[in-house]
Design a protein around this motif. Sequence first.
Motif, mmCIF file in Angstrom:
data_model
loop_
_atom_site.group_PDB
_atom_site.id
_atom_site.type_symbol
_atom_site.label_atom_id
_atom_site.label_comp_id
_atom_site.label_asym_id
_atom_site.label_seq_id
_atom_site.Cartn_x
_atom_site.Cartn_y
_atom_site.Cartn_z
ATOM 1 N N LYS A 49 22.289 33.042 45.494
ATOM 2 C CA LYS A 49 23.167 33.503 44.470
ATOM 3 C C LYS A 49 24.119 34.369 45.312
ATOM 4 C CE LYS A 49 24.346 34.958 40.200
ATOM 5 N NZ LYS A 49 23.544 35.125 38.802
ATOM 6 N N VAL A 50 25.413 34.475 45.078
ATOM 7 C CA VAL A 50 26.309 35.338 45.837
ATOM 8 C C VAL A 50 27.031 36.356 44.417
ATOM 9 C CG1 VAL A 50 28.433 35.908 47.097
ATOM 10 C CG2 VAL A 50 26.795 33.864 47.285
ATOM 11 N N ILE A 51 26.968 37.497 44.647
ATOM 12 C CA ILE A 51 27.489 38.541 44.004
ATOM 13 C C ILE A 51 28.348 39.345 44.547
ATOM 14 C CG2 ILE A 51 25.724 38.495 42.038
ATOM 15 C CD1 ILE A 51 24.816 41.305 43.218
ATOM 16 N N GLU A 52 29.594 39.996 43.684
ATOM 17 C CA GLU A 52 30.479 40.748 44.222
ATOM 18 C C GLU A 52 30.338 42.381 43.853
ATOM 19 O OE1 GLU A 52 35.288 40.703 44.489
ATOM 20 O OE2 GLU A 52 34.053 38.628 44.616
ATOM 21 N N VAL A 53 30.160 43.085 44.744
ATOM 22 C CA VAL A 53 29.854 44.480 44.513
ATOM 23 C C VAL A 53 31.056 45.702 45.117
ATOM 24 C CG1 VAL A 53 28.249 46.252 45.041
ATOM 25 C CG2 VAL A 53 27.407 44.020 44.620
ATOM 26 N N LEU A 54 31.267 46.469 44.423
ATOM 27 C CA LEU A 54 32.368 47.506 44.850
ATOM 28 C C LEU A 54 31.159 48.948 45.156
ATOM 29 C CD1 LEU A 54 34.830 47.133 42.092
ATOM 30 C CD2 LEU A 54 34.750 46.099 44.314
ATOM 31 N N SER A 55 31.799 49.382 46.149
ATOM 32 C CA SER A 55 31.011 50.787 46.704
ATOM 33 C C SER A 55 32.131 51.498 47.646
ATOM 34 C CB SER A 55 29.827 50.304 47.558
ATOM 35 O OG SER A 55 29.320 51.289 48.202
ATOM 36 N N SER A 56 31.742 52.877 47.648
ATOM 37 C CA SER A 56 32.505 53.490 48.278
ATOM 38 C C SER A 56 31.675 54.843 49.014
ATOM 39 C CB SER A 56 33.153 54.594 47.163
ATOM 40 O OG SER A 56 32.248 55.350 46.395
ATOM 41 N N VAL A 112 24.511 47.918 49.838
ATOM 42 C CA VAL A 112 23.224 47.059 50.063
ATOM 43 C C VAL A 112 21.856 47.980 49.667
ATOM 44 C CG1 VAL A 112 21.724 46.147 51.706
ATOM 45 C CG2 VAL A 112 24.096 45.949 52.145
ATOM 46 N N ILE A 113 22.054 49.027 49.820
ATOM 47 C CA ILE A 113 20.840 50.082 49.212
ATOM 48 C C ILE A 113 20.816 50.183 47.686
ATOM 49 C CG2 ILE A 113 20.102 52.620 48.832
ATOM 50 C CD1 ILE A 113 21.201 53.039 51.994
ATOM 51 N N GLN A 114 21.864 50.267 47.091
ATOM 52 C CA GLN A 114 21.957 50.417 45.443
ATOM 53 C C GLN A 114 21.735 48.855 44.846
ATOM 54 O OE1 GLN A 114 21.835 53.764 45.009
ATOM 55 N NE2 GLN A 114 22.699 53.299 43.042
ATOM 56 N N ALA A 115 22.027 48.066 45.680
ATOM 57 C CA ALA A 115 21.732 46.452 45.171
ATOM 58 C C ALA A 115 20.362 46.157 45.177
ATOM 59 C CB ALA A 115 22.669 45.666 45.879
ATOM 60 N N SER A 116 19.716 46.730 46.370
ATOM 61 C CA SER A 116 18.199 46.349 46.634
ATOM 62 C C SER A 116 17.152 47.043 45.577
ATOM 63 C CB SER A 116 17.894 46.653 47.950
ATOM 64 O OG SER A 116 18.038 48.106 48.206
ATOM 65 N N ASN A 170 34.772 46.280 49.018
ATOM 66 C CA ASN A 170 34.405 45.218 48.196
ATOM 67 C C ASN A 170 33.676 44.301 49.020
ATOM 68 O OD1 ASN A 170 34.194 42.976 46.274
ATOM 69 N ND2 ASN A 170 36.381 43.075 45.927
ATOM 70 N N VAL A 171 32.252 43.900 48.806
ATOM 71 C CA VAL A 171 31.373 43.219 49.352
ATOM 72 C C VAL A 171 31.034 42.080 48.527
ATOM 73 C CG1 VAL A 171 30.889 45.205 50.952
ATOM 74 C CG2 VAL A 171 29.231 44.542 49.072
ATOM 75 N N LYS A 172 30.390 41.043 49.307
ATOM 76 C CA LYS A 172 29.717 39.854 48.597
ATOM 77 C C LYS A 172 27.946 39.790 49.119
ATOM 78 C CE LYS A 172 33.395 36.751 47.527
ATOM 79 N NZ LYS A 172 33.757 35.305 47.435
ATOM 80 N N LEU A 173 27.405 39.966 48.176
ATOM 81 C CA LEU A 173 25.970 40.050 48.790
ATOM 82 C C LEU A 173 25.258 38.724 48.276
ATOM 83 C CD1 LEU A 173 24.891 43.433 47.044
ATOM 84 C CD2 LEU A 173 25.332 42.889 49.491
#
Length: 66
Positions: free
Chosen positions: A5-12, A25-29, A58-61
């Motif tokens: 599955k692919v999700i889109e995540v915003l980070s700063s 990646v750290i937060q999503a994991s 803006n990343v896709k995981l």
Amino acid sequence: MAILKVIEVLSSSENSWEEATKNAVIQASKSLKNIRSVYVKEHSAVVNDGLITEFRVNVKLTFEIE
């Protein structure tokens, strides 16, 4: 056969786009298991008084569904 599955995540980050990507990646994991890859879709930055004060991505995981 794996299902991904692919999700889109915003980070700063205050330091760099690379750190912003790592933060994503750290937060999503914390809530997703089996993250396989990260794709940086967009870069942007906040500028104040001629200086970059925040780096944004803006990343896709991609992760495997169990």
